[in-house]
Design an enzyme around this catalytic site. Structure first.
Site, PDB file in Angstrom:
ATOM      1  N   VAL A 107      52.695 -14.890 -55.039  1.00 49.20           N
ATOM      2  CA  VAL A 107      51.731 -15.952 -54.765  1.00 49.20           C
ATOM      3  C   VAL A 107      52.337 -17.305 -55.117  1.00 49.20           C
ATOM      4  O   VAL A 107      52.966 -17.449 -56.171  1.00 49.20           O
ATOM      5  CB  VAL A 107      50.446 -15.739 -55.605  1.00 49.20           C
ATOM      6  N   CYS A 108      52.136 -18.284 -54.239  1.00 52.88           N
ATOM      7  CA  CYS A 108      52.530 -19.656 -54.557  1.00 52.88           C
ATOM      8  C   CYS A 108      51.408 -20.245 -55.401  1.00 52.88           C
ATOM      9  O   CYS A 108      50.368 -20.653 -54.884  1.00 52.88           O
ATOM     10  CB  CYS A 108      52.707 -20.449 -53.263  1.00 52.88           C
ATOM     11  N   GLN A 109      51.586 -20.258 -56.708  1.00 48.41           N
ATOM     12  CA  GLN A 109      50.530 -20.688 -57.629  1.00 48.41           C
ATOM     13  C   GLN A 109      51.098 -21.742 -58.585  1.00 48.41           C
ATOM     14  O   GLN A 109      51.667 -21.412 -59.623  1.00 48.41           O
ATOM     15  CB  GLN A 109      49.984 -19.469 -58.399  1.00 48.41           C
TER      16      GLN A 109
END
Length: 150
Positions: free
Chosen positions: A81-83
């Site tokens: 996830v791009c978090q």
């Protein structure tokens, strides 16, 4: 060994955005559970996640991974996830596990084309939103887990 952050787990278990939050295989540094998105096109299903804590927690950020395939611009096919919240640049040791999960759920609920791990999906979301929605709904129907009863 004693659980390093029992109140964090308790907090996450009481939160209505997830179900079944628990350490995996008795490992207190690996949590699993089901995320329950609120918004279409994902709110017809539930998505299994893992949250992995560094041995240096809370000085280093945990990492969230989705185990259920999802058609989303910020989640790659491996479930990474791009978090921004959990990058070293943004991480604060005072951030709690539940905040990481809330941030992840918010991101699933409102896909942001600027947080991109799948440029093709992000482009589709911006240029052909109807098609994106149709594909994401179909993908959710095929792969997501059934929603648990409230």
């Amino acid at each position: 060994p004693p659980h390093p952050f029992p109140q964090e787990l308790e907090e996450a278990r009481r939160w209505e955005g997830a179900r079944d939050v628990r350490p995996l295989d008795g490992n207190v540094r690996r949590w699993g559970g089901l995320l329950l998105p609120n918004n279409p096109p994902y709110n017809t299903g539930a998505f299994r996640f893992e949250l992995t804590f560094s041995p240096n927690h809370p000085l280093e950020p945990p990492r969230a991974t989705l185990r259920t395939p999802i058609y989303h611009p910020s989640v790659d096919p491996e479930g990474r996830v791009c978090q921004p919240l959990t990058t070293h640049a943004h991480w604060e040791p005072t951030t709690r596990a539940i905040q990481v999960l809330q941030d992840l759920l918010l991101q699933l609920d409102s896909p942001d084309p600027r947080r991109v791990l799948r440029p093709d999906v992000a482009r589709e979301l911006q240029e052909r939103p109807e098609e994106f929605r149709r594909r994401a709904e179909e993908h959710t129907r095929l792969y997501a887990e059934p929603r648990p009863d409230p």
